[in-house]
Design an enzyme around this catalytic site. Structure first.
Site, PDB file in Angstrom:
ATOM      1  N   ASN A 106      15.882 -32.225 -52.375  1.00  0.00           N
ATOM      2  CA  ASN A 106      17.051 -31.756 -51.622  1.00  0.00           C
ATOM      3  C   ASN A 106      18.303 -31.936 -52.448  1.00  0.00           C
ATOM      4  OD1 ASN A 106      15.452 -31.507 -49.282  1.00  0.00           O
ATOM      5  ND2 ASN A 106      15.885 -33.612 -48.646  1.00  0.00           N
ATOM      6  N   LYS A 138      13.478 -37.204 -50.686  1.00  0.00           N
ATOM      7  CA  LYS A 138      12.686 -38.425 -50.858  1.00  0.00           C
ATOM      8  C   LYS A 138      11.738 -38.315 -52.052  1.00  0.00           C
ATOM      9  CE  LYS A 138      13.119 -39.505 -45.987  1.00  0.00           C
ATOM     10  NZ  LYS A 138      14.357 -40.269 -46.160  1.00  0.00           N
ATOM     11  N   ASN A 171      13.821 -38.438 -55.303  1.00  0.00           N
ATOM     12  CA  ASN A 171      14.354 -39.794 -55.488  1.00  0.00           C
ATOM     13  C   ASN A 171      13.268 -40.755 -55.972  1.00  0.00           C
ATOM     14  OD1 ASN A 171      16.767 -38.864 -54.466  1.00  0.00           O
ATOM     15  ND2 ASN A 171      16.513 -39.771 -52.442  1.00  0.00           N
ATOM     16  N   ASN A 212       9.485 -47.745 -43.220  1.00  0.00           N
ATOM     17  CA  ASN A 212      10.531 -48.710 -42.879  1.00  0.00           C
ATOM     18  C   ASN A 212      10.273 -49.177 -41.441  1.00  0.00           C
ATOM     19  OD1 ASN A 212      11.632 -46.818 -41.132  1.00  0.00           O
ATOM     20  ND2 ASN A 212      13.291 -46.229 -42.511  1.00  0.00           N
ATOM     21  N   LEU A 271      12.386 -53.853 -44.608  1.00  0.00           N
ATOM     22  CA  LEU A 271      13.206 -54.423 -43.519  1.00  0.00           C
ATOM     23  C   LEU A 271      14.680 -54.468 -43.904  1.00  0.00           C
ATOM     24  CD1 LEU A 271      10.807 -57.430 -42.742  1.00  0.00           C
ATOM     25  CD2 LEU A 271      10.914 -55.257 -41.524  1.00  0.00           C
ATOM     26  N   GLY A 284      14.420 -57.717 -46.564  1.00  0.00           N
ATOM     27  CA  GLY A 284      13.328 -57.669 -47.542  1.00  0.00           C
ATOM     28  C   GLY A 284      12.199 -56.778 -47.085  1.00  0.00           C
ATOM     29  N   ASP A 341      13.685 -45.227 -51.242  1.00  0.00           N
ATOM     30  CA  ASP A 341      13.002 -44.443 -52.279  1.00  0.00           C
ATOM     31  C   ASP A 341      12.912 -45.235 -53.583  1.00  0.00           C
ATOM     32  OD1 ASP A 341      12.787 -42.321 -50.485  1.00  0.00           O
ATOM     33  OD2 ASP A 341      14.765 -41.552 -51.024  1.00  0.00           O
TER      34      ASP A 341
END
Ligand code: RIB
Length: 304
Positions: free
Chosen positions: A13, A42, A45, A187, A219, A223, A250
């Site tokens: 993108n 994504k 990256n 995530n 997180l 971490g 990423d």
């Protein structure tokens, strides 16, 4: 042709980064303090993040026959990434609008464009010699059947696979996708969306039960939680002054790919490196601009 180490299947993108004091209210027009156009997606990256660490990367994706597509290809090539399997299509290049608020938090809207046309047939058309890699990394900004085809082909060739299930699909992940992913790295939000479990520990357990050998849940500043069949452990992230969190996840994925290429299987060691890489990436503006090189990570004390 040198054998690549990481094959990244995913989205490309052009990102429009807008710095705003706060998100706009419905019906409101808000003035941004700053705007930049930067390469993102994504897939792109993660390819750049792995390449910055010294991994030989090939990208499989689609961009439009337009100036944005030209710009994205040039940016990947400038990073030394092999783009022979990035196809051009009549659909416009994918775009993302990224709103950045104080403290580096972002909200993103993606127009998939050409990314939505990357097909399972495109995956099958990549010659075997060019599909071979130590690890195949994929995310979900391209169609799920395409990702399923890529992971299936990788497993048939005995290659390691990492799935970043981002964005999380509303109707869950097909079973075969989870079965063909050696590591899955969502995530917190995605882990909840995929399992219905608020607690990362319980979400990790639920995902492990579906096939992957390791679940690595990022997180943010806390971490990452790593879970295998034998052990679950929190890997803390170093404290940094975050300017822009876009692309931090990423960068984390790119570092996991690096680890699999260079060190092999240990997801705990991989996550320990990846939290450092992700944290460093947040200290500069832009998804790719802030991604650290191997020497910058070493200087920050990372083991690589
Ligand atoms: O993960 C960050 C990326 O998500 C941005 O670069 C944007 O393009 C979206 O794909």
């Amino acid at each position: 042709m040198p054998e690549v180490q990481a094959l990244v299947v995913g989205s490309l993108n052009m990102d429009l980064l807008l710095s705003v004091a706060r998100p706009p209210a419905p019906g409101e027009t808000l003035l941004a303090q700053r705007a930049d156009l930067q390469p993102g997606g994504k897939g792109g990256n993660q390819a750049v993040a792995a390449s910055r660490l010294g991994v030989l990367v090939r990208m499989v994706g689609r961009v439009g026959q337009d100036a944005l597509g030209d710009g994205l290809l040039r940016a990947l090539q400038a990073e030394g990434i092999d783009t022979a399997d990035v196809l051009r299509t009549d659909e416009a290049t994918g775009m993302a609008s990224v709103s950045l608020t104080h403290g580096g938090e972002n909200s993103i809207i993606v127009a998939q464009g050409a990314n939505a046309l990357l097909s399972a047939e495109d995956i099958a058309r990549v010659p075997e010699l060019r599909f071979r890699a130590k690890v195949v990394v994929a995310q979900l900004e391209v169609p799920i059947p395409t990702v399923a085809a890529a992971l299936r082909r990788a497993k048939a060739l005995g290659q390691a696979t990492i799935l970043n299930p981002a964005p999380a699909p509303a109707d869950g992940l097909p079973g075969e996708l989870l079965a063909d992913a050696d590591w899955i790295a969502p995530n917190e939000v995605e882990a909840y969306a995929l399992t219905g479990e608020q607690s990362p520990e319980r979400a990790a357990k639920a995902l492990l039960a579906k096939g992957p050998r390791a679940v690595i849940i990022t997180l943010g500043a806390k971490g990452a939680l790593v879970a295998t069949g034998e052990e679950t452990r929190l890997i803390p992230a170093p404290k940094v002054e975050a300017v822009d969190t876009t692309g931090a996840g990423d960068t984390f994925l790119g570092a996991l790919a690096y680890w699999v290429c260079r060190r092999g299987e240990d997801p705990f060691g991989a996550a320990a490196l990846a939290v450092q890489a992700g944290a460093l990436a947040t200290t500069r503006r832009g998804a790719q601009a802030g991604m650290p090189t191997a020497s910058q990570l070493r200087a920050a004390g990372a083991d690589l």
